[in-house]
Motif scaffolding. Sequence first.
Motif, PDB file in Angstrom:
ATOM      1  N   ALA A   1       9.956  -0.503  12.054  1.00 52.97           N
ATOM      2  CA  ALA A   1       9.401   0.843  12.141  1.00 52.97           C
ATOM      3  C   ALA A   1      10.186   1.802  11.259  1.00 52.97           C
ATOM      4  O   ALA A   1       9.612   2.632  10.542  1.00 52.97           O
ATOM      5  CB  ALA A   1       9.410   1.317  13.594  1.00 52.97           C
ATOM      6  N   GLN A   2      11.527   1.681  11.287  1.00 54.83           N
ATOM      7  CA  GLN A   2      12.343   2.550  10.450  1.00 54.83           C
ATOM      8  C   GLN A   2      12.127   2.243   8.970  1.00 54.83           C
ATOM      9  O   GLN A   2      12.124   3.156   8.130  1.00 54.83           O
ATOM     10  CB  GLN A   2      13.818   2.388  10.800  1.00 54.83           C
ATOM     11  N   ALA A   3      11.924   0.969   8.644  1.00 55.55           N
ATOM     12  CA  ALA A   3      11.663   0.604   7.249  1.00 55.55           C
ATOM     13  C   ALA A   3      10.356   1.225   6.753  1.00 55.55           C
ATOM     14  O   ALA A   3      10.272   1.705   5.617  1.00 55.55           O
ATOM     15  CB  ALA A   3      11.621  -0.915   7.104  1.00 55.55           C
ATOM     16  N   LEU A   4       9.333   1.215   7.600  1.00 52.44           N
ATOM     17  CA  LEU A   4       8.069   1.852   7.229  1.00 52.44           C
ATOM     18  C   LEU A   4       8.264   3.353   7.024  1.00 52.44           C
ATOM     19  O   LEU A   4       7.736   3.940   6.072  1.00 52.44           O
ATOM     20  CB  LEU A   4       7.018   1.601   8.307  1.00 52.44           C
ATOM     21  N   ALA A   5       9.031   3.967   7.913  1.00 45.76           N
ATOM     22  CA  ALA A   5       9.317   5.397   7.772  1.00 45.76           C
ATOM     23  C   ALA A   5      10.095   5.665   6.483  1.00 45.76           C
ATOM     24  O   ALA A   5       9.829   6.649   5.781  1.00 45.76           O
ATOM     25  CB  ALA A   5      10.101   5.900   8.976  1.00 45.76           C
TER      26      ALA A   5
ATOM     27  N   GLU B   1       0.826  -1.210   0.000  1.00 48.56           N
ATOM     28  CA  GLU B   1       0.000   0.000   0.000  1.00 48.56           C
ATOM     29  C   GLU B   1       0.860   1.260   0.000  1.00 48.56           C
ATOM     30  O   GLU B   1       0.560   2.226  -0.712  1.00 48.56           O
ATOM     31  CB  GLU B   1      -0.923  -0.001   1.216  1.00 48.56           C
ATOM     32  N   LEU B   2       1.922   1.252   0.791  1.00 47.39           N
ATOM     33  CA  LEU B   2       2.792   2.424   0.834  1.00 47.39           C
ATOM     34  C   LEU B   2       3.527   2.606  -0.490  1.00 47.39           C
ATOM     35  O   LEU B   2       3.677   3.734  -0.977  1.00 47.39           O
ATOM     36  CB  LEU B   2       3.796   2.285   1.974  1.00 47.39           C
ATOM     37  N   ALA B   3       3.975   1.507  -1.082  1.00 47.55           N
ATOM     38  CA  ALA B   3       4.689   1.591  -2.357  1.00 47.55           C
ATOM     39  C   ALA B   3       3.762   1.973  -3.498  1.00 47.55           C
ATOM     40  O   ALA B   3       4.189   2.599  -4.472  1.00 47.55           O
ATOM     41  CB  ALA B   3       5.387   0.270  -2.662  1.00 47.55           C
ATOM     42  N   ASP B   4       2.479   1.607  -3.403  1.00 47.72           N
ATOM     43  CA  ASP B   4       1.529   1.920  -4.465  1.00 47.72           C
ATOM     44  C   ASP B   4       1.425   3.419  -4.706  1.00 47.72           C
ATOM     45  O   ASP B   4       1.060   3.859  -5.796  1.00 47.72           O
ATOM     46  CB  ASP B   4       0.129   1.386  -4.117  1.00 47.72           C
ATOM     47  N   ASN B   5       1.735   4.197  -3.696  1.00 43.70           N
ATOM     48  CA  ASN B   5       1.629   5.640  -3.854  1.00 43.70           C
ATOM     49  C   ASN B   5       2.700   6.201  -4.777  1.00 43.70           C
ATOM     50  O   ASN B   5       2.645   7.377  -5.145  1.00 43.70           O
ATOM     51  CB  ASN B   5       1.719   6.310  -2.476  1.00 43.70           C
TER      52      ASN B   5
ATOM     53  N   LEU C   1      -2.785   6.200   6.771  1.00 47.80           N
ATOM     54  CA  LEU C   1      -2.529   4.764   6.595  1.00 47.80           C
ATOM     55  C   LEU C   1      -1.257   4.359   7.315  1.00 47.80           C
ATOM     56  O   LEU C   1      -1.211   3.324   8.003  1.00 47.80           O
ATOM     57  CB  LEU C   1      -2.418   4.439   5.105  1.00 47.80           C
ATOM     58  N   LEU C   2      -0.225   5.167   7.196  1.00 52.71           N
ATOM     59  CA  LEU C   2       1.043   4.874   7.850  1.00 52.71           C
ATOM     60  C   LEU C   2       0.876   4.794   9.364  1.00 52.71           C
ATOM     61  O   LEU C   2       1.356   3.846  10.007  1.00 52.71           O
ATOM     62  CB  LEU C   2       2.073   5.946   7.488  1.00 52.71           C
ATOM     63  N   THR C   3       0.185   5.769   9.961  1.00 56.96           N
ATOM     64  CA  THR C   3       0.022   5.758  11.419  1.00 56.96           C
ATOM     65  C   THR C   3      -0.834   4.581  11.869  1.00 56.96           C
ATOM     66  O   THR C   3      -0.534   3.921  12.865  1.00 56.96           O
ATOM     67  CB  THR C   3      -0.594   7.074  11.918  1.00 56.96           C
ATOM     68  N   ASP C   4      -1.899   4.297  11.135  1.00 53.41           N
ATOM     69  CA  ASP C   4      -2.760   3.170  11.508  1.00 53.41           C
ATOM     70  C   ASP C   4      -2.017   1.844  11.438  1.00 53.41           C
ATOM     71  O   ASP C   4      -2.171   0.977  12.311  1.00 53.41           O
ATOM     72  CB  ASP C   4      -3.986   3.127  10.591  1.00 53.41           C
ATOM     73  N   ARG C   5      -1.218   1.678  10.404  1.00 55.55           N
ATOM     74  CA  ARG C   5      -0.476   0.428  10.251  1.00 55.55           C
ATOM     75  C   ARG C   5       0.604   0.302  11.327  1.00 55.55           C
ATOM     76  O   ARG C   5       0.888  -0.808  11.801  1.00 55.55           O
ATOM     77  CB  ARG C   5       0.156   0.351   8.869  1.00 55.55           C
ATOM     78  N   CYS C   6       1.202   1.402  11.735  1.00 51.39           N
ATOM     79  CA  CYS C   6       2.195   1.340  12.806  1.00 51.39           C
ATOM     80  C   CYS C   6       1.562   0.855  14.107  1.00 51.39           C
ATOM     81  O   CYS C   6       2.149   0.051  14.842  1.00 51.39           O
ATOM     82  CB  CYS C   6       2.837   2.715  13.014  1.00 51.39           C
ATOM     83  N   VAL C   7       0.361   1.329  14.383  1.00 51.18           N
ATOM     84  CA  VAL C   7      -0.348   0.876  15.575  1.00 51.18           C
ATOM     85  C   VAL C   7      -0.670  -0.609  15.464  1.00 51.18           C
ATOM     86  O   VAL C   7      -0.506  -1.382  16.416  1.00 51.18           O
ATOM     87  CB  VAL C   7      -1.626   1.706  15.801  1.00 51.18           C
ATOM     88  N   GLY C   8      -1.098  -1.032  14.286  1.00 49.22           N
ATOM     89  CA  GLY C   8      -1.482  -2.425  14.098  1.00 49.22           C
ATOM     90  C   GLY C   8      -0.327  -3.397  14.087  1.00 49.22           C
ATOM     91  O   GLY C   8      -0.481  -4.563  14.470  1.00 49.22           O
ATOM     92  N   LEU C   9       0.854  -2.934  13.674  1.00 48.69           N
ATOM     93  CA  LEU C   9       1.978  -3.840  13.485  1.00 48.69           C
ATOM     94  C   LEU C   9       3.038  -3.787  14.577  1.00 48.69           C
ATOM     95  O   LEU C   9       3.717  -4.790  14.831  1.00 48.69           O
ATOM     96  CB  LEU C   9       2.678  -3.528  12.147  1.00 48.69           C
ATOM     97  N   LEU C  10       3.194  -2.640  15.217  1.00 49.99           N
ATOM     98  CA  LEU C  10       4.380  -2.423  16.043  1.00 49.99           C
ATOM     99  C   LEU C  10       4.110  -2.396  17.537  1.00 49.99           C
ATOM    100  O   LEU C  10       5.005  -2.070  18.315  1.00 49.99           O
ATOM    101  CB  LEU C  10       5.057  -1.113  15.614  1.00 49.99           C
ATOM    102  N   GLY C  11       2.906  -2.708  17.958  1.00 49.24           N
ATOM    103  CA  GLY C  11       2.615  -2.727  19.375  1.00 49.24           C
ATOM    104  C   GLY C  11       2.510  -1.361  20.008  1.00 49.24           C
ATOM    105  O   GLY C  11       2.588  -1.229  21.237  1.00 49.24           O
ATOM    106  N   ALA C  12       2.353  -0.324  19.194  1.00 55.07           N
ATOM    107  CA  ALA C  12       2.172   1.027  19.712  1.00 55.07           C
ATOM    108  C   ALA C  12       0.691   1.267  19.969  1.00 55.07           C
ATOM    109  O   ALA C  12      -0.174   0.693  19.298  1.00 55.07           O
ATOM    110  CB  ALA C  12       2.715   2.051  18.723  1.00 55.07           C
TER     111      ALA C  12
END
Length: 238
Positions: free
Chosen positions: A149-153, A12-16, A29-40
């Motif tokens: 997390a850094q990879a997503l950023a 999804e991030l690359a599709d942009n 989308l980035l913030t929501d996925r961080c919450v869903g994936l990273l335990g934040a």
Amino acid sequence: MNQQLLAKTFVELADNLVADFDLIDFLRLLTDRCVGLLGANAAGVLLADRNGELRVMAASDEQVRLLELFQLQNDEGPCLDCFRTGAPVAVADLSRETARWPRFAVQAGRSGFGAVQALPMRLRDEVVGALNLFRAAPGPFDPASTPLAQALADVATISLLQQRTTERHTVLNEQLQNALNSRVLIEQAKGKLAERQGIDMEQAFTALRAYARAHNRRLSDLARAFIDGAEPLPGLNA
């Protein structure tokens, strides 16, 4: 960790990079996925505007959005430090950081957050913002999750910089096309004036340019008006 969600997130991030780019939707989308994936428990994104000033661009919930705004208004906090240094900032217990960030540490506790991790959004030497992860309970962040997390950023940063480059190219292309269109108009006006007044093309251009300057008009606008004959132009339409 949900591997399917992880794979979907990177897609999804690359599709942009190729799809229509909606910045706000992309960052949410980035913030929501961080919450869903990273335990934040919450995540936010700060981005620098054209003047280098940080702005709150996305937040997974209203509470963290207000806390991010508080950082900016008080000019202190881990996310600002991360942006300014270009280095990650991780704090396992914000209640112990009152000497470092006296106002932010207290406000974070009031907002229900005990730990924070801020990651730079950068490509080589260009830092465009910070991705910020918040947890309710104090405690260290999972070391295994930090590279992710850094990879997503990083992926988000590449998309953002690609979009900015595309926008700059679009502006340049529009400017170039406008210049080409103007040149066509001016050439047509030169030919018409040269024929009408029995002068050569260079003299016609000099006359058009002098008239435009004398009447505080853009040369291309004057050329269009002269070709169309839509208005009186004393000295040219004679």
